[in-house]
Design an enzyme around this catalytic site. Structure first.
Site, PDB file in Angstrom:
ATOM      1  N   TYR A  63     -17.243  17.947 -10.468  1.00 28.11           N
ATOM      2  CA  TYR A  63     -17.516  17.839  -9.032  1.00 28.11           C
ATOM      3  C   TYR A  63     -18.213  19.107  -8.542  1.00 28.11           C
ATOM      4  O   TYR A  63     -17.603  20.183  -8.469  1.00 28.11           O
ATOM      5  CB  TYR A  63     -16.226  17.632  -8.240  1.00 28.11           C
ATOM      6  N   PRO A 213      -9.632   4.528  -2.557  1.00 30.99           N
ATOM      7  CA  PRO A 213      -8.915   3.453  -1.865  1.00 30.99           C
ATOM      8  C   PRO A 213      -9.603   3.027  -0.573  1.00 30.99           C
ATOM      9  O   PRO A 213      -9.387   1.906  -0.097  1.00 30.99           O
ATOM     10  CB  PRO A 213      -7.542   4.080  -1.583  1.00 30.99           C
ATOM     11  N   GLY A 217     -15.478   5.421   1.895  1.00 31.97           N
ATOM     12  CA  GLY A 217     -15.686   5.441   3.339  1.00 31.97           C
ATOM     13  C   GLY A 217     -15.952   4.092   3.965  1.00 31.97           C
ATOM     14  O   GLY A 217     -15.849   3.941   5.183  1.00 31.97           O
ATOM     15  N   LEU A 218     -16.270   3.076   3.157  1.00 32.41           N
ATOM     16  CA  LEU A 218     -16.616   1.768   3.710  1.00 32.41           C
ATOM     17  C   LEU A 218     -15.478   1.143   4.502  1.00 32.41           C
ATOM     18  O   LEU A 218     -15.711   0.401   5.464  1.00 32.41           O
ATOM     19  CB  LEU A 218     -17.019   0.818   2.581  1.00 32.41           C
ATOM     20  N   LEU A 219     -14.222   1.422   4.121  1.00 34.68           N
ATOM     21  CA  LEU A 219     -13.078   0.774   4.756  1.00 34.68           C
ATOM     22  C   LEU A 219     -12.411   1.641   5.812  1.00 34.68           C
ATOM     23  O   LEU A 219     -11.276   1.384   6.210  1.00 34.68           O
ATOM     24  CB  LEU A 219     -12.058   0.366   3.678  1.00 34.68           C
ATOM     25  N   THR A 220     -13.108   2.657   6.275  1.00 33.60           N
ATOM     26  CA  THR A 220     -12.533   3.529   7.297  1.00 33.60           C
ATOM     27  C   THR A 220     -12.704   2.984   8.708  1.00 33.60           C
ATOM     28  O   THR A 220     -12.062   3.473   9.641  1.00 33.60           O
ATOM     29  CB  THR A 220     -13.190   4.923   7.255  1.00 33.60           C
ATOM     30  N   GLY A 221     -13.594   2.007   8.868  1.00 33.79           N
ATOM     31  CA  GLY A 221     -13.906   1.502  10.195  1.00 33.79           C
ATOM     32  C   GLY A 221     -14.976   2.312  10.893  1.00 33.79           C
ATOM     33  O   GLY A 221     -15.343   2.018  12.034  1.00 33.79           O
TER      34      GLY A 221
END
Length: 330
Positions: A63, A213, A217-221
């Site tokens: 990273y 999970p 970032g797609l599922l953060t709203g």
């Protein structure tokens, strides 16, 4: 703040249900970067997460090509030893220092050098969990690199040994040599195919710390097509199918998490993370943050128990949208 904890496999470590993911804080200008990052913000984000009770940090040598490990060390140096979180890192991805944008080689032949480099960058005498990042592609047999990790554990260089991004057959092959302390698979309400490996781990007392999970970032709203278009050129998400050809489907699933979040008075990000924690074989979830305020968006997941009705509602949304792959309910 005291957050709920769970024993990591058969190790002596009890970890909080959420851990700080340090992929993005590696900064920009490498093959799988998330764009540029302010190091001072990264340090603040880590310290804030620890202050809120998060007791483990997951990073990797690759990273930022060593930079993430250095930032983790910087963030923790002023924290008293007794209050420091566990540090998890990974090996097996070796980069070319003359070409930062070139993808790292997947090798199992340099682990002994890699662990010394990680110990130095992290400023520690022992790594709490050391994981093979991905299966080697240089001809090094799994049995060889897994034995190396077992040897490092025996020598006290590492506290526990794990695998990341390894499948069922690879887990079984490793387990014949020595117990796999932990598996780190990708897992979210969008990408659910690691359910089989999670089941194996539960049956074999192997801990599981899932990554992505919130699906990067797609599922953060907080995502939209416009936001994707504004991502920096060196952000790997610009070229991922999840953020291009599959974006509308994935955002539709993200929208379906909003009513669940409102009922629990949390952010959609917390629901996305709690969904992965609802699987009985999952020990904890790795959740990234680049600023302290982002931690607040998912911290509530540590103690959020989704009801059967919540899980059924999310399963129906998965089916209706057609998002991702894998089983829709724990």
């Amino acid at each position: 703040m005291a957050l709920p904890t769970k024993q990591l496999g058969t190790t002596d470590m009890r970890i909080t249900r959420v851990g700080f993911g340090a992929w993005a804080i590696g900064g920009g200008d490498w093959a799988y970067a998330w764009g540029p990052q302010e190091d001072a913000q990264s340090v603040s984000a880590i310290r804030y997460a620890v202050e809120q009770g998060v007791n483990w940090i997951d990073t990797a040598a690759v990273y930022g090509l060593g930079h993430s490990e250095e930032i983790v060390a910087q963030a923790l140096k002023d924290i008293p030893e007794a209050d420091r979180p566990y540090i998890f890192t990974k090996c097996g991805l070796v980069w070319d220092p003359t070409d930062r944008r070139k993808p790292a080689r997947r090798t199992g032949a340099e682990i002994r050098r890699e662990v010394e480099d990680s110990l130095r960058r992290l400023g520690v005498e022992r790594i709490d969990l050391y994981q093979m990042h991905r299966p080697a592609e240089d001809g090094t047999p799994l049995e060889e690199y897994w034995q190396t990790l077992l040897d490092l554990k025996e020598q006290g260089k590492i506290r526990a040994a794990g695998l990341s991004n390894h499948d069922l057959s690879q887990l079984e092959a490793a387990d014949k040599l020595g117990h796999v302390d932990s598996l780190q698979p990708p897992f979210s309400a969008i990408h659910r195919s690691a359910a089989a490996e999670i089941g194996w781990c539960e049956a074999h007392s192997t801990g599981v710390i899932v990554y992505s999970p919130m699906q990067a970032g797609l599922l953060t709203g907080a995502f939209s097509r416009e936001r994707v278009e504004r991502l920096p050129e060196d952000d790997w998400r610009r070229h991922s199918p999840d953020f291009t050809t599959k974006l509308d489907t994935n955002l539709a699933l993200a929208d379906a998490l909003v009513p669940v979040a409102k009922r629990h008075h949390v952010q959609p990000a917390a629901v996305a993370v709690a969904w992965t924690l609802a699987w009985s074989g999952v020990t904890g979830a790795i959740v990234g943050a680049r600023r302290p305020d982002q931690v607040d968006g998912w911290l509530a997941a540590a103690g959020l128990n989704l009801s059967e009705a919540d899980l059924n509602e999310i399963a129906a949304a998965i089916q209706d949208t057609g998002a991702g792959e894998g089983p829709a309910t724990p």
